[in-house]
Design a protein around this motif. Structure first.
Motif, PDB file in Angstrom:
ATOM      1  N   CYS A 187      40.900  50.397  39.777  1.00  0.00           N
ATOM      2  CA  CYS A 187      39.919  49.854  39.431  1.00  0.00           C
ATOM      3  C   CYS A 187      39.648  48.470  39.815  1.00  0.00           C
ATOM      4  N   THR A 188      40.718  47.722  40.396  1.00  0.00           N
ATOM      5  CA  THR A 188      40.792  46.452  40.619  1.00  0.00           C
ATOM      6  C   THR A 188      40.908  46.219  42.291  1.00  0.00           C
ATOM      7  N   GLU A 208      43.636  55.701  38.936  1.00  0.00           N
ATOM      8  CA  GLU A 208      43.321  54.785  37.668  1.00  0.00           C
ATOM      9  C   GLU A 208      44.687  54.448  36.983  1.00  0.00           C
ATOM     10  N   GLY A 261      42.847  46.230  35.549  1.00  0.00           N
ATOM     11  CA  GLY A 261      43.806  47.395  35.961  1.00  0.00           C
ATOM     12  C   GLY A 261      45.188  47.179  34.990  1.00  0.00           C
TER      13      GLY A 261
END
Length: 191
Positions: free
Chosen positions: A13-14, A21, A64
């Motif tokens: 996510c980053t 994830e 994250g």
């Protein structure tokens, strides 16, 4: 009691190169006996939306780490680190010991060179390691600015990892091995 930690982990996510994830990362590493993870998402020009400063995107950057920490529970340690890249370079540096509060007040860390990074790490009690120092387009940092060197990286060819270990030993620096990606063995064992 032995401890087993992943010291160089990116979240899907980053970091652009992250594929998994945070919640799944915790699950996978817990299932194969790890004690914890240091989240080292990329803090680089590629991480942040063009024309926006990192200071305005702190929540995005920490997403994250926060999600992984929440998923970890009491029996798994999640620590915050960073893989920092400066403007106009391919060099990556792993920084250990940072906190959310530090990132929120630090300003744009991509503007510091290796000598300034050494100063700010010393001032704040952080450790500074050069990540994957023998990948193409990477320039080895002067060892006097480093606490250590990453000598095994799962996305780096064996020969380059061996050169990194030799360089770390010759420089009398701390060194560690990081998986970077979740190996198929861990995925299989977790199922």
């Amino acid at each position: 009691m032995p401890y087993k930690y992943e010291l160089h982990c990116h979240t899907g996510c980053t970091s652009r190169c992250g594929r998994v994830e945070p919640e799944r990362i915790v699950e996978l590493y817990k299932n194969v006996g790890y004690s914890g993870i240091v989240v080292t998402d990329h803090y680089s020009p590629m991480t942040f939306t063009p024309n926006w400063s990192p200071q305005k995107q702190v929540d995005f950057y920490l997403n994250g780490y926060r999600r992984m920490k929440k998923a970890a529970g009491e029996d798994f340690t999640v620590l915050l680190g960073m893989e920092l890249r400066h403007y106009a370079t391919a060099n990556d540096y792993l920084i250990y010991g940072i906190t959310e509060e530090f990132i929120q007040g630090a300003g744009n860390l991509m503007m510091k060179g290796a000598d300034k990074m050494r100063e700010f790490c010393d001032e704040n009690g952080f450790l500074l390691f050069q990540a994957h120092p023998f990948r193409p387009f990477i320039t080895r940092c002067n060892p006097k600015y480093l606490d250590g060197v990453e000598v095994y990286n799962g996305k780096t060819p064996k020969r380059e990892n061996e050169r990194a270990e030799k360089w770390a030993r010759e420089s009398s620096k701390l060194w560690f091995q990081a998986l970077i990606f979740i190996p198929k063995r861990i995925l299989r064992e977790a199922e």
